[in-house]
Design a protein around this motif. Sequence first.
Motif, short mmCIF file in Angstrom:
data_model
loop_
_atom_site.label_atom_id
_atom_site.label_comp_id
_atom_site.label_asym_id
_atom_site.label_seq_id
_atom_site.Cartn_x
_atom_site.Cartn_y
_atom_site.Cartn_z
N GLU A 79 14.81 -1.81 1.09
CA GLU A 79 13.41 -1.66 1.46
C GLU A 79 12.85 -0.28 1.13
N ASP A 80 13.71 0.67 0.80
CA ASP A 80 13.25 2.00 0.40
C ASP A 80 12.86 2.06 -1.08
N THR A 81 13.09 0.99 -1.80
CA THR A 81 12.72 0.94 -3.22
C THR A 81 11.22 1.11 -3.38
N ALA A 82 10.84 2.11 -4.17
CA ALA A 82 9.42 2.42 -4.35
C ALA A 82 9.29 3.55 -5.35
N VAL A 83 8.06 3.81 -5.75
CA VAL A 83 7.75 5.04 -6.47
C VAL A 83 7.41 6.10 -5.42
N TYR A 84 8.06 7.22 -5.50
CA TYR A 84 7.88 8.30 -4.52
C TYR A 84 7.02 9.40 -5.15
N TYR A 85 6.00 9.82 -4.40
CA TYR A 85 5.05 10.82 -4.88
C TYR A 85 5.14 12.08 -4.03
N CYS A 86 5.24 13.21 -4.68
CA CYS A 86 5.13 14.49 -3.99
C CYS A 86 3.65 14.82 -3.80
N THR A 87 3.32 15.39 -2.65
CA THR A 87 1.92 15.72 -2.36
C THR A 87 1.79 17.13 -1.82
N ALA A 88 0.59 17.67 -1.95
CA ALA A 88 0.28 18.99 -1.39
C ALA A 88 -1.15 18.98 -0.87
N GLN A 126 0.82 -1.20 0.00
CA GLN A 126 0.00 0.00 0.00
C GLN A 126 0.86 1.25 0.00
N ARG A 127 0.28 2.31 -0.52
CA ARG A 127 0.97 3.59 -0.49
C ARG A 127 1.08 4.06 0.96
N GLU A 128 2.23 4.61 1.33
CA GLU A 128 2.43 5.04 2.71
C GLU A 128 3.09 6.43 2.77
N LEU A 129 2.78 7.12 3.86
CA LEU A 129 3.40 8.42 4.10
C LEU A 129 4.87 8.22 4.45
N VAL A 130 5.73 9.03 3.85
CA VAL A 130 7.15 9.03 4.20
C VAL A 130 7.44 10.21 5.13
N ALA A 131 7.08 11.41 4.71
CA ALA A 131 7.35 12.61 5.50
C ALA A 131 6.45 13.74 5.02
N GLU A 132 6.14 14.66 5.94
CA GLU A 132 5.37 15.85 5.60
C GLU A 132 5.96 17.04 6.32
N ILE A 133 5.75 18.22 5.72
CA ILE A 133 6.21 19.47 6.32
C ILE A 133 5.12 20.51 6.13
N SER A 134 4.84 21.25 7.19
CA SER A 134 3.78 22.25 7.13
C SER A 134 4.37 23.62 6.73
N SER A 135 3.49 24.57 6.54
CA SER A 135 3.93 25.91 6.18
C SER A 135 4.72 26.57 7.31
N SER A 136 4.58 26.06 8.53
CA SER A 136 5.37 26.56 9.66
C SER A 136 6.61 25.71 9.91
N ASN A 137 6.91 24.82 8.95
CA ASN A 137 8.09 23.95 9.00
C ASN A 137 8.03 22.87 10.07
N SER A 138 6.84 22.54 10.54
CA SER A 138 6.67 21.38 11.40
C SER A 138 6.74 20.13 10.54
N THR A 139 7.46 19.10 11.01
CA THR A 139 7.67 17.90 10.20
C THR A 139 7.22 16.64 10.92
#
Length: 117
Positions: free
Chosen positions: A87-96, A44-57
Motif C-alpha cells: 500500500e506504500d507504492t506511490a510516486v513520492y514528492y519532496c516539498t518545501a 489523491q495526493r496525500e501528505l506522508v510527513a513534514e518537518i519544520s525548521s525547528s525539527n517538529s514533525t
Amino acid sequence: QVQLVESGGGLVQAGGSLRLSCAASGSIYSISVMGWYRQAPGKQRELVAEISSSNSTIYTDSVKGRFTISRDNKNTVSLQMNSLEPEDTAVYYCTANPRYWGAPTYWGQGTQVTVSS
C-alpha cells in the motif's frame, strides 16, 4: 525560488526498507517546512510527513512507527521507510514551504517507490 531534487526510490519487497533523499537549492533560507507527499495510482495526493525548521514533525497515521523524516541540514531532507507494505507504492514528492501553514509552495519531480508483495 527553490528547486527540489529527489533520489532513492526503487523496487523493494514487502517488509523491506528504502531511504528517500531530497536536496534543495536556490532560496533555501526561505524554507520553513519540508516534507514528503505521495500519490498512488487512482488516488489523491496525500501528505506522508513534514518537518519544520525547528525539527517538529508530523506523520500521516498509516506510516507512524514505520517512516522517519529528518532534516540533515538546511537544504536536505530524508525519509527513512521501514516495514514497507504494498500500500506504500506511490510516486513520492519532496516539498518545501516558506510558511508554517498551508499547502507546499515548491514540489520536486517525484520518485517512484514500488513495494511488491
